[in-house]
Design a protein around this motif. Structure first.
Motif, short mmCIF file in Angstrom:
data_model
loop_
_atom_site.label_atom_id
_atom_site.label_comp_id
_atom_site.label_asym_id
_atom_site.label_seq_id
_atom_site.Cartn_x
_atom_site.Cartn_y
_atom_site.Cartn_z
N ALA A 1 -30.74 11.07 20.44
CA ALA A 1 -30.64 10.24 19.23
C ALA A 1 -29.99 8.91 19.57
O ALA A 1 -29.05 8.86 20.34
CB ALA A 1 -29.82 10.96 18.16
N ASP A 2 -30.52 7.83 18.98
CA ASP A 2 -29.91 6.52 19.20
C ASP A 2 -29.16 6.03 17.96
O ASP A 2 -28.62 4.93 17.94
CB ASP A 2 -30.95 5.49 19.62
N SER A 3 -29.13 6.89 16.91
CA SER A 3 -28.40 6.51 15.70
C SER A 3 -28.14 7.73 14.84
O SER A 3 -28.78 8.78 15.00
CB SER A 3 -29.18 5.46 14.90
N LEU A 4 -27.20 7.59 13.91
CA LEU A 4 -26.92 8.60 12.90
C LEU A 4 -26.84 7.90 11.56
O LEU A 4 -26.47 6.73 11.48
CB LEU A 4 -25.59 9.30 13.18
N GLU A 5 -27.17 8.63 10.50
CA GLU A 5 -27.03 8.08 9.16
C GLU A 5 -25.71 8.54 8.55
O GLU A 5 -25.37 9.73 8.60
CB GLU A 5 -28.19 8.54 8.27
N LEU A 6 -24.95 7.62 7.99
CA LEU A 6 -23.67 7.90 7.36
C LEU A 6 -23.69 7.46 5.92
O LEU A 6 -24.38 6.50 5.56
CB LEU A 6 -22.54 7.17 8.09
N GLU A 7 -22.92 8.15 5.09
CA GLU A 7 -22.75 7.70 3.72
C GLU A 7 -21.84 6.47 3.71
O GLU A 7 -20.99 6.29 4.58
CB GLU A 7 -22.12 8.82 2.88
N ARG A 8 -22.02 5.63 2.72
CA ARG A 8 -21.14 4.47 2.58
C ARG A 8 -19.74 4.95 2.21
O ARG A 8 -19.58 5.93 1.51
CB ARG A 8 -21.68 3.50 1.53
N GLY A 9 -18.74 4.21 2.68
CA GLY A 9 -17.36 4.59 2.39
C GLY A 9 -16.54 4.67 3.66
O GLY A 9 -16.89 4.09 4.70
N GLN A 10 -15.44 5.38 3.61
CA GLN A 10 -14.50 5.44 4.72
C GLN A 10 -14.95 6.47 5.77
O GLN A 10 -15.34 7.59 5.43
CB GLN A 10 -13.11 5.80 4.21
N HIS A 11 -14.86 6.06 7.03
CA HIS A 11 -15.20 6.95 8.14
C HIS A 11 -14.18 6.83 9.26
O HIS A 11 -13.46 5.83 9.36
CB HIS A 11 -16.60 6.63 8.68
N GLN A 12 -14.17 7.84 10.08
CA GLN A 12 -13.25 7.87 11.22
C GLN A 12 -13.97 8.49 12.41
O GLN A 12 -14.54 9.58 12.30
CB GLN A 12 -12.01 8.69 10.87
N PHE A 13 -13.95 7.78 13.54
CA PHE A 13 -14.56 8.29 14.77
C PHE A 13 -13.48 8.55 15.80
O PHE A 13 -12.50 7.81 15.91
CB PHE A 13 -15.52 7.28 15.41
N LEU A 14 -13.70 9.58 16.57
CA LEU A 14 -13.00 9.75 17.85
C LEU A 14 -14.07 9.67 18.92
O LEU A 14 -15.06 10.40 18.87
CB LEU A 14 -12.28 11.10 17.92
N PHE A 15 -13.91 8.76 19.86
CA PHE A 15 -14.92 8.58 20.89
C PHE A 15 -14.27 8.19 22.21
O PHE A 15 -13.09 7.83 22.27
CB PHE A 15 -15.94 7.52 20.48
#
Length: 208
Positions: A48-62
């Motif tokens: 996958a080259d992308s993911l769909e996210l809902e609008r609003g607050q998000h947090q990634f660990l990468f």
């Protein structure tokens, strides 16, 4: 055939629901570890080259992993970024990591950028995952969010534990069905919450 039609109908609903979503573009050098308090399965991101996210607050660990010109392999420290999504797409822009000095600065300064589809920087809060948290990353992020750290989000500390790997394999086994060849590509594009709703629908179909 009935299952195929039902799944197709569910996908239409998911696509309609995702029209107002944002696209997280995935750089091949970025290893997404935890998204919004949940561990990300490598099998879901594969190809996958992308993911769909809902609008609003998000947090990634990468973290960043890349081969280097001096025949070494660079793996950054785990990095946390929290932001509010309102753009159509979000991507992580990495600085130059061509030599050891630049990689050392990157690990310490977290000098990456979150950008939208126009290349404009998105306001974000960044932090390091505390040392000694390399085991269960999902649990480490729950603890991080509970402790009111710089980039913490309290509601992500309330996430339930991810399904065991064996159960996840069972839930996603339908993706390999010969009459549903393109579903996996679609499924990878949805955010974690949408995937869970889709799995619940599939379980209902299988037991009805």
């Amino acid at each position: 055939m009935k299952l195929s039609l039902a799944v197709t109908g569910l996908l239409v609903l998911l696509v309609s629901a995702s029209c107002h979503a944002i696209t997280l573009k995935l750089d091949p050098e970025i290893d997404l570890l935890v998204l919004d308090g949940r561990k990300i399965s490598g099998s879901l991101l594969k190809g996958a080259d992308s993911l769909e996210l809902e609008r609003g607050q998000h947090q990634f660990l990468f973290r960043v992993e890349k081969p280097c010109a001096d025949a070494t392999h660079f793996q950054s420290v785990p990095m946390i970024v929290t932001f509010n999504a309102s753009a159509n797409s979000v991507a992580i822009r990495l600085p130059s990591l061509g030599n050891r000095r630049e990689r050392t600065i990157f690990d310490k300064a977290l000098n990456f950028q979150l950008i939208d589809e126009h290349g404009n920087e998105i306001v974000s809060i960044r932090d390091h995952l505390p040392q000694g948290s390399d085991g269960d990353l999902e649990k480490a992020m729950i603890n991080y969010n509970r402790n009111a750290q710089a980039a913490s989000v309290a509601r992500f500390a309330m996430q339930s534990a991810s399904l065991p790997a064996a159960q996840m394999d069972l839930d996603f086994a339908w993706q390999d069905a010969s009459d549903l060849p393109s579903l996996q590509r679609w499924f990878q594009r949805f955010d974690a919450a949408t995937r869970q709703r889709f799995i619940s629908w599939m379980k209902t179909l299988r037991t009805s």
